[in-house]
Design a protein around this motif. Structure first.
Motif, PDB file in Angstrom:
ATOM      1  N   GLU A  19      -2.567   7.246   9.966  1.00  0.00           N
ATOM      2  CA  GLU A  19      -2.727   8.572  10.499  1.00  0.00           C
ATOM      3  C   GLU A  19      -1.593   9.346   9.788  1.00  0.00           C
ATOM      4  N   GLU A  20      -0.383   8.917   9.721  1.00  0.00           N
ATOM      5  CA  GLU A  20       0.764   9.699   9.117  1.00  0.00           C
ATOM      6  C   GLU A  20       0.441  10.044   7.578  1.00  0.00           C
ATOM      7  N   GLN A  72       0.852  -1.290  -0.045  1.00  0.00           N
ATOM      8  CA  GLN A  72       0.142  -0.050   0.037  1.00  0.00           C
ATOM      9  C   GLN A  72       1.020   1.187  -0.150  1.00  0.00           C
ATOM     10  N   ARG A  73       1.773   1.210   0.705  1.00  0.00           N
ATOM     11  CA  ARG A  73       2.977   2.424   0.902  1.00  0.00           C
ATOM     12  C   ARG A  73       3.629   2.622  -0.430  1.00  0.00           C
ATOM     13  N   THR A  82      -6.025   2.258   2.635  1.00  0.00           N
ATOM     14  CA  THR A  82      -5.284   1.961   3.786  1.00  0.00           C
ATOM     15  C   THR A  82      -5.628   1.039   4.751  1.00  0.00           C
ATOM     16  N   ASN A  83      -6.634   0.022   4.057  1.00  0.00           N
ATOM     17  CA  ASN A  83      -6.895  -1.133   4.919  1.00  0.00           C
ATOM     18  C   ASN A  83      -5.773  -1.893   5.428  1.00  0.00           C
ATOM     19  N   SER A  84      -4.719  -2.075   4.791  1.00  0.00           N
ATOM     20  CA  SER A  84      -3.735  -2.941   5.250  1.00  0.00           C
ATOM     21  C   SER A  84      -2.827  -2.108   6.242  1.00  0.00           C
ATOM     22  N   LEU A  85      -2.770  -0.960   6.672  1.00  0.00           N
ATOM     23  CA  LEU A  85      -1.893  -0.151   7.426  1.00  0.00           C
ATOM     24  C   LEU A  85      -2.408  -0.237   8.705  1.00  0.00           C
ATOM     25  N   ASP A  86      -1.182  -0.256   9.665  1.00  0.00           N
ATOM     26  CA  ASP A  86      -1.659  -0.078  11.347  1.00  0.00           C
ATOM     27  C   ASP A  86      -2.066   1.405  11.407  1.00  0.00           C
ATOM     28  N   ARG A  87      -2.677   1.662  12.487  1.00  0.00           N
ATOM     29  CA  ARG A  87      -3.334   2.964  12.803  1.00  0.00           C
ATOM     30  C   ARG A  87      -2.443   4.046  12.613  1.00  0.00           C
TER      31      ARG A  87
END
Length: 189
Positions: free
Chosen positions: A136-137, A106-107, A127-132
């Motif tokens: 936010e960043e 994703q990034r 952003t579903n695969s990202l940690d919170r």
């Protein structure tokens, strides 16, 4: 089932509308291909080539700018990961990104869109695969880019993300309705 994906596919030029017209900056668009080069798209399942990290971010871009690449990767919180690899940006990441995590894919997808200076960025559950914290960043970065002229269209089911939006468009029963943030949050509470 409300038409979000269909709307995104029309904006991207994958589908043609059955009726109605498409307008961009107040002008009717008869050929969606005329604006495709200004639209970036980051979907839930980012397309990753069987190539290097650098090739996946540049994704056909003719202009390689190392300083820009480093800056973009730092902003989307992937530079530390890249620097931890033996071959850094020249590391192959496998077919469909099989050698990296979903969040890293994703990034890379978001870095690709930002690197290529798109004027409109469509985020489809991106952003579903990202940690919170990383999510936010990334939204802090996207808000900064939005403040500097980038138009963002976001499809999301995570209502917390809508606090970052200027306008919320609800699609329901084949109809669209523009809601203010207050109206939206009052409606869901």
């Amino acid at each position: 089932g409300s038409g979000k994906t269909t709307l995104v596919n029309i904006i991207l030029g994958f589908f043609m509308p059955n009726n109605g017209d498409i307008f961009f900056n107040g002008k009717e668009i008869n050929n969606i291909k005329s604006i495709q080069n200004i639209i970036g798209y980051v979907q839930q399942d980012v397309y990753i080539m069987d190539a290097t990290i650098k090739e996946n971010i540049l994704f056909g871009s003719e202009d390689f700018d190392e300083k820009k690449l480093l800056s973009v990767c730092e902003k989307v919180n992937i530079l530390e990961f890249v620097n931890s690899l033996e071959k850094k940006f020249d590391t192959k990441i496998g077919e469909l990104g099989s050698l990296i995590s979903g969040g890293q894919k994703q990034r890379i997808g978001i870095a690709r869109a930002i690197y290529n200076n798109r004027k409109i960025l469509i985020l489809d559950e991106s952003t579903n695969s990202l940690d919170r914290k990383t999510e936010e960043e990334i939204f802090k970065l996207l808000k900064e880019l939005n403040n500097n002229g980038l138009t963002l269209l976001m499809v999301a089911h995570n209502y917390n993300l809508f606090k970052n939006c200027n306008k919320i468009i609800e699609l329901k029963d084949g109809k669209s309705k523009i809601l203010s943030k207050d109206d939206f949050f009052n409606k869901i509470n």
